[in-house]
Design a protein around this motif. Structure first.
Motif, PDB file in Angstrom:
ATOM      1  N   ILE A 283       0.865  -1.179   0.000  1.00  0.00           N
ATOM      2  CA  ILE A 283       0.000   0.000   0.000  1.00  0.00           C
ATOM      3  C   ILE A 283       0.897   1.222   0.000  1.00  0.00           C
ATOM      4  N   GLN A 284       0.516   2.247  -0.756  1.00  0.00           N
ATOM      5  CA  GLN A 284       1.266   3.496  -0.727  1.00  0.00           C
ATOM      6  C   GLN A 284       0.346   4.631  -0.284  1.00  0.00           C
ATOM      7  N   GLN A 285       0.828   5.381   0.677  1.00  0.00           N
ATOM      8  CA  GLN A 285       0.067   6.497   1.234  1.00  0.00           C
ATOM      9  C   GLN A 285      -0.430   7.423   0.134  1.00  0.00           C
ATOM     10  N   GLY A 286      -1.731   7.757   0.189  1.00  0.00           N
ATOM     11  CA  GLY A 286      -2.321   8.682  -0.766  1.00  0.00           C
ATOM     12  C   GLY A 286      -2.992   8.022  -1.949  1.00  0.00           C
ATOM     13  N   GLU A 287      -2.726   6.711  -2.154  1.00  0.00           N
ATOM     14  CA  GLU A 287      -3.357   6.020  -3.283  1.00  0.00           C
ATOM     15  C   GLU A 287      -4.842   5.771  -3.021  1.00  0.00           C
ATOM     16  N   THR A 288      -5.605   5.683  -4.082  1.00  0.00           N
ATOM     17  CA  THR A 288      -7.020   5.325  -3.976  1.00  0.00           C
ATOM     18  C   THR A 288      -7.134   3.823  -3.752  1.00  0.00           C
ATOM     19  N   PRO A 289      -7.851   3.402  -2.725  1.00  0.00           N
ATOM     20  CA  PRO A 289      -7.960   1.968  -2.426  1.00  0.00           C
ATOM     21  C   PRO A 289      -8.624   1.186  -3.555  1.00  0.00           C
ATOM     22  N   ARG A 290      -8.033   0.042  -3.859  1.00  0.00           N
ATOM     23  CA  ARG A 290      -8.608  -0.876  -4.832  1.00  0.00           C
ATOM     24  C   ARG A 290      -8.941  -2.224  -4.212  1.00  0.00           C
ATOM     25  N   TYR A 291      -8.277  -2.536  -3.092  1.00  0.00           N
ATOM     26  CA  TYR A 291      -8.462  -3.837  -2.458  1.00  0.00           C
ATOM     27  C   TYR A 291      -8.506  -3.696  -0.940  1.00  0.00           C
ATOM     28  N   LEU A 292      -9.113  -4.687  -0.321  1.00  0.00           N
ATOM     29  CA  LEU A 292      -9.015  -4.919   1.108  1.00  0.00           C
ATOM     30  C   LEU A 292      -8.032  -6.073   1.264  1.00  0.00           C
ATOM     31  N   PHE A 293      -7.049  -5.939   2.149  1.00  0.00           N
ATOM     32  CA  PHE A 293      -5.963  -6.910   2.254  1.00  0.00           C
ATOM     33  C   PHE A 293      -6.030  -7.689   3.565  1.00  0.00           C
ATOM     34  N   PHE A 294      -5.705  -8.990   3.484  1.00  0.00           N
ATOM     35  CA  PHE A 294      -5.582  -9.824   4.681  1.00  0.00           C
ATOM     36  C   PHE A 294      -4.163 -10.394   4.704  1.00  0.00           C
ATOM     37  N   LEU A 295      -3.355  -9.947   5.668  1.00  0.00           N
ATOM     38  CA  LEU A 295      -1.993 -10.457   5.803  1.00  0.00           C
ATOM     39  C   LEU A 295      -2.037 -11.869   6.376  1.00  0.00           C
ATOM     40  N   ILE A 296      -1.452 -12.833   5.645  1.00  0.00           N
ATOM     41  CA  ILE A 296      -1.493 -14.218   6.123  1.00  0.00           C
ATOM     42  C   ILE A 296      -0.103 -14.822   6.336  1.00  0.00           C
ATOM     43  N   ARG A 297       0.903 -14.339   5.616  1.00  0.00           N
ATOM     44  CA  ARG A 297       2.262 -14.844   5.780  1.00  0.00           C
ATOM     45  C   ARG A 297       3.249 -13.691   5.581  1.00  0.00           C
ATOM     46  N   GLY A 298       4.326 -13.696   6.359  1.00  0.00           N
ATOM     47  CA  GLY A 298       5.372 -12.718   6.176  1.00  0.00           C
ATOM     48  C   GLY A 298       5.264 -11.547   7.140  1.00  0.00           C
ATOM     49  N   LYS A 299       6.197 -10.610   6.988  1.00  0.00           N
ATOM     50  CA  LYS A 299       6.299  -9.472   7.897  1.00  0.00           C
ATOM     51  C   LYS A 299       6.271  -8.170   7.114  1.00  0.00           C
ATOM     52  N   ILE A 300       5.560  -7.191   7.652  1.00  0.00           N
ATOM     53  CA  ILE A 300       5.412  -5.894   6.990  1.00  0.00           C
ATOM     54  C   ILE A 300       5.758  -4.766   7.958  1.00  0.00           C
ATOM     55  N   LYS A 301       6.057  -3.598   7.395  1.00  0.00           N
ATOM     56  CA  LYS A 301       6.188  -2.413   8.232  1.00  0.00           C
ATOM     57  C   LYS A 301       5.225  -1.352   7.708  1.00  0.00           C
ATOM     58  N   THR A 302       4.651  -0.619   8.644  1.00  0.00           N
ATOM     59  CA  THR A 302       3.713   0.449   8.318  1.00  0.00           C
ATOM     60  C   THR A 302       4.308   1.767   8.778  1.00  0.00           C
ATOM     61  N   TYR A 303       4.334   2.743   7.887  1.00  0.00           N
ATOM     62  CA  TYR A 303       4.878   4.038   8.274  1.00  0.00           C
ATOM     63  C   TYR A 303       4.106   5.160   7.598  1.00  0.00           C
ATOM     64  N   LYS A 304       4.273   6.348   8.181  1.00  0.00           N
ATOM     65  CA  LYS A 304       3.583   7.539   7.676  1.00  0.00           C
ATOM     66  C   LYS A 304       4.621   8.525   7.167  1.00  0.00           C
ATOM     67  N   THR A 305       4.302   9.203   6.063  1.00  0.00           N
ATOM     68  CA  THR A 305       5.176  10.218   5.487  1.00  0.00           C
ATOM     69  C   THR A 305       4.530  11.590   5.637  1.00  0.00           C
ATOM     70  N   SER A 306       5.307  12.533   6.174  1.00  0.00           N
ATOM     71  CA  SER A 306       4.791  13.890   6.365  1.00  0.00           C
ATOM     72  C   SER A 306       4.873  14.677   5.056  1.00  0.00           C
ATOM     73  N   ASP A 307       4.297  15.858   5.057  1.00  0.00           N
ATOM     74  CA  ASP A 307       4.287  16.691   3.848  1.00  0.00           C
ATOM     75  C   ASP A 307       5.693  17.087   3.397  1.00  0.00           C
ATOM     76  N   ASP A 308       6.646  17.159   4.358  1.00  0.00           N
ATOM     77  CA  ASP A 308       8.014  17.532   3.988  1.00  0.00           C
ATOM     78  C   ASP A 308       8.896  16.317   3.703  1.00  0.00           C
ATOM     79  N   GLY A 309       8.261  15.139   3.597  1.00  0.00           N
ATOM     80  CA  GLY A 309       8.989  13.945   3.180  1.00  0.00           C
ATOM     81  C   GLY A 309       9.578  13.116   4.298  1.00  0.00           C
ATOM     82  N   LYS A 310       9.401  13.517   5.544  1.00  0.00           N
ATOM     83  CA  LYS A 310       9.919  12.733   6.661  1.00  0.00           C
ATOM     84  C   LYS A 310       9.002  11.547   6.925  1.00  0.00           C
TER      85      LYS A 310
END
Length: 221
Positions: free
Chosen positions: A34-61
């Motif tokens: 998933i990329q921040q700001g994209e229009t959703p196309r799917y609902l996702f169910f994580l079943i295997r593996g590891k992910i990281k979730t992060y937020k990006t500010s307006d100045d790119g941090k």
């Protein structure tokens, strides 16, 4: 597909139409799910593996919100709100995910009470954690945040590649200079060992202790 449905008891919350809409997607390390700001196309169910979730500010941090490797729903808040994705989700191992197209979930899920209750329960848990994560995690010193990050991205609790360290300072909310000072200190304490292409975790138990049992994976306590 049948095995996953049984393993995660999805037949208890999904009706036949939603189950027919399921597909299996696979992602490699570094792929954006998933990329921040994209229009959703799917609902996702994580079943295997590891992910990281992060937020990006307006100045790119960017700032890490959480690492996850247990079953979870991704895009649920945006699905209910019918809004763009609010965070970025990236695979940090090979990942398998079940997907349901948004239009299928809207047409066949919103009138199915078990599905609605399931989504709302997950959203309630996620909103509580995420509303506190940004401020709460920054209350910890950089040492705690870095130790937690190293644990979260390590391979078999032993090795952290230089690639995974590349954006670490940005993601944990500090400067590269400060992060490098902490790395030197951890090396002096013989907790980690810096190598040419990676960091080796030498004293895993001590790293866990310094990481407060890993603030990024345990959430709010």
């Amino acid at each position: 597909m049948k095995n996953y449905i049984e393993e995660f008891s999805l037949d208890c919350v999904l009706n036949e139409e939603l189950i027919r809409g399921l597909a299996i997607n696979r992602y490699s390390k570094g792929d954006f799910i998933i990329q921040q700001g994209e229009t959703p196309r799917y609902l996702f169910f994580l079943i295997r593996g590891k992910i990281k979730t992060y937020k990006t500010s307006d100045d790119g941090k960017r700032l890490i919100l959480a690492f996850k490797e247990k079953f979870d729903i991704l895009g649920d808040i945006e699905f209910v709100q019918q809004a763009p994705y609010i965070n970025t989700v990236e695979a940090i191992t090979d990942v398998q995910i079940l997907t349901i197209p948004i239009h299928t979930a809207q047409n066949y899920g919103m009138n199915h009470l078990p599905f609605v209750q399931f989504i709302l329960q997950r959203i309630t848990e996620k909103l509580y954690v995420n509303s506190n994560a940004l401020a709460f995690n920054l209350m910890y010193p950089v040492e705690v945040r870095l130790c937690s990050y190293l644990l979260s991205v390590s391979i078999d609790n032993r090795t952290v590649s230089n690639q995974d360290l590349k954006d670490a300072a940005d993601l944990i909310g500090t400067s590269k200079r400060h992060m490098n000072r902490v790395i030197v200190d951890l090396c002096n304490q013989k907790i980690i060992e810096r190598r040419k292409d990676s960091i080796l975790i030498v004293n895993h138990d001590r790293l866990i202790e310094l990481a407060k049992h890993n603030i990024y994976e345990e959430g709010i306590r």
